[in-house]
Motif scaffolding. Structure first.
Motif, short mmCIF file in Angstrom:
data_model
loop_
_atom_site.label_atom_id
_atom_site.label_comp_id
_atom_site.label_asym_id
_atom_site.label_seq_id
_atom_site.Cartn_x
_atom_site.Cartn_y
_atom_site.Cartn_z
N VAL A 1 1.04 -0.98 0.27
CA VAL A 1 -0.09 -0.30 -0.02
C VAL A 1 0.66 1.02 0.04
N ASN A 2 0.56 1.66 -1.22
CA ASN A 2 1.59 3.02 -1.51
C ASN A 2 0.55 4.05 -0.88
N LEU A 3 1.16 5.91 -0.99
CA LEU A 3 0.67 7.21 -0.96
C LEU A 3 0.93 7.97 -1.26
N VAL A 4 0.61 8.85 -2.27
CA VAL A 4 1.79 10.14 -3.13
C VAL A 4 0.72 11.60 -2.41
N PRO A 5 1.47 11.58 -1.13
CA PRO A 5 1.48 12.71 -0.67
C PRO A 5 2.57 13.97 -1.47
N ALA A 6 2.26 14.70 -0.47
CA ALA A 6 3.09 16.41 -1.26
C ALA A 6 3.37 17.57 0.10
N ARG A 7 3.66 18.75 -0.62
CA ARG A 7 4.29 19.83 0.64
C ARG A 7 5.14 19.40 1.82
N LYS A 8 5.22 20.34 2.48
CA LYS A 8 6.70 19.34 3.42
C LYS A 8 5.63 19.08 4.75
N GLY A 9 6.01 18.05 5.07
CA GLY A 9 5.30 17.31 6.54
C GLY A 9 5.91 16.27 6.92
N THR A 10 4.86 15.70 7.56
CA THR A 10 4.87 14.62 7.39
C THR A 10 3.24 13.42 7.43
N VAL A 11 3.61 12.04 7.55
CA VAL A 11 2.54 11.35 7.37
C VAL A 11 2.62 10.12 8.64
N LYS A 12 1.63 9.61 9.34
CA LYS A 12 2.35 8.87 10.95
C LYS A 12 1.58 8.23 10.05
N VAL A 13 1.46 7.13 10.50
CA VAL A 13 1.18 5.12 10.58
C VAL A 13 -0.03 5.15 11.86
N VAL A 14 -0.81 5.16 12.72
CA VAL A 14 -0.87 5.20 13.33
C VAL A 14 -2.05 3.72 13.90
N ASP A 15 -1.37 3.16 14.79
CA ASP A 15 -1.90 1.87 15.64
C ASP A 15 -2.67 2.07 16.86
N GLY A 16 -3.57 3.09 17.37
CA GLY A 16 -3.48 2.91 18.60
C GLY A 16 -2.00 4.19 19.08
N LYS A 17 -1.30 3.86 18.42
CA LYS A 17 0.29 5.35 18.61
C LYS A 17 1.18 5.35 17.12
N PRO A 18 1.42 6.38 16.83
CA PRO A 18 2.34 6.24 15.96
C PRO A 18 3.38 5.01 15.53
N THR A 19 2.83 4.56 14.41
CA THR A 19 3.86 3.62 14.13
C THR A 19 5.15 2.96 13.38
N ASN A 20 4.88 3.85 11.99
CA ASN A 20 6.04 4.41 10.96
C ASN A 20 5.31 5.92 10.36
N ILE A 21 6.38 6.75 10.70
CA ILE A 21 6.51 8.38 10.46
C ILE A 21 7.28 8.37 8.72
N VAL A 22 6.80 8.90 7.84
CA VAL A 22 6.72 9.80 6.54
C VAL A 22 7.63 10.86 6.53
N ARG A 23 8.43 11.37 6.36
CA ARG A 23 8.87 12.50 5.73
C ARG A 23 8.44 13.25 4.71
N VAL A 24 7.60 13.94 4.34
CA VAL A 24 6.91 14.55 2.66
C VAL A 24 8.14 15.37 2.42
N ASP A 25 8.39 15.93 1.65
CA ASP A 25 9.49 16.99 1.20
C ASP A 25 8.65 17.86 -0.13
N SER A 26 8.31 18.42 -0.36
CA SER A 26 7.37 18.55 -1.36
C SER A 26 6.49 18.88 -2.42
N THR A 27 7.28 17.86 -3.53
CA THR A 27 6.30 17.60 -4.82
C THR A 27 5.94 16.42 -3.96
N PRO A 28 4.92 15.86 -4.98
CA PRO A 28 3.84 14.16 -5.16
C PRO A 28 4.75 13.31 -5.67
#
Length: 120
Positions: A61-88
């Motif tokens: 399973v993949n996600l295409v995000p953009a802009r600066k920030g983070t996306v955290k997988v949450v399973d009761g608590k954050p289990t994986n943090i992905v840093r997003v940097d600008s472009t999709p």
């Protein structure tokens, strides 16, 4: 590989949400939750405390995000943090050897744009 676009386009068979209401016994496969999301033609933009919940059956399973920030997988608590940097850019959130059915919830920073999920 299949895709699910996060868009307000009603013409795409895989777009969510559509302009026509659908009756279904199960929840939609992808639903923005938490705060407000702004739906645009090609993406959703996250508001404060935004989350994306996804019911899926796949190995990858993949996600295409953009802009600066983070996306955290949450399973009761954050289990994986992905840093997003600008472009999709495609980011992998699930990478299994066999297909499985599960629910994946992500906490998304304010302002992050989410374009599409892809599955393998």
């Amino acid at each position: 590989m299949s895709e699910r676009y996060l868009s307000n386009r009603a013409t795409s068979a895989t777009a969510w949400p559509t302009t026509k209401p659908r009756r279904t016994a199960s929840p939609p496969p992808c639903s923005p939750t938490g705060s407000r999301w702004t739906a645009r033609y090609e993406y959703f933009t996250a508001g404060t405390d935004a989350r994306l919940a996804l019911n899926y059956r796949a190995k990858k399973v993949n996600l295409v995000p953009a802009r600066k920030g983070t996306v955290k997988v949450v399973d009761g608590k954050p289990t994986n943090i992905v840093r997003v940097d600008s472009t999709p850019t495609l980011h992998r959130f699930v990478d299994e050897t066999t297909s499985r059915q599960a629910r994946l919830e992500r906490q998304v920073d304010t302002g992050i744009q989410a374009y599409a999920f892809t599955f393998g």
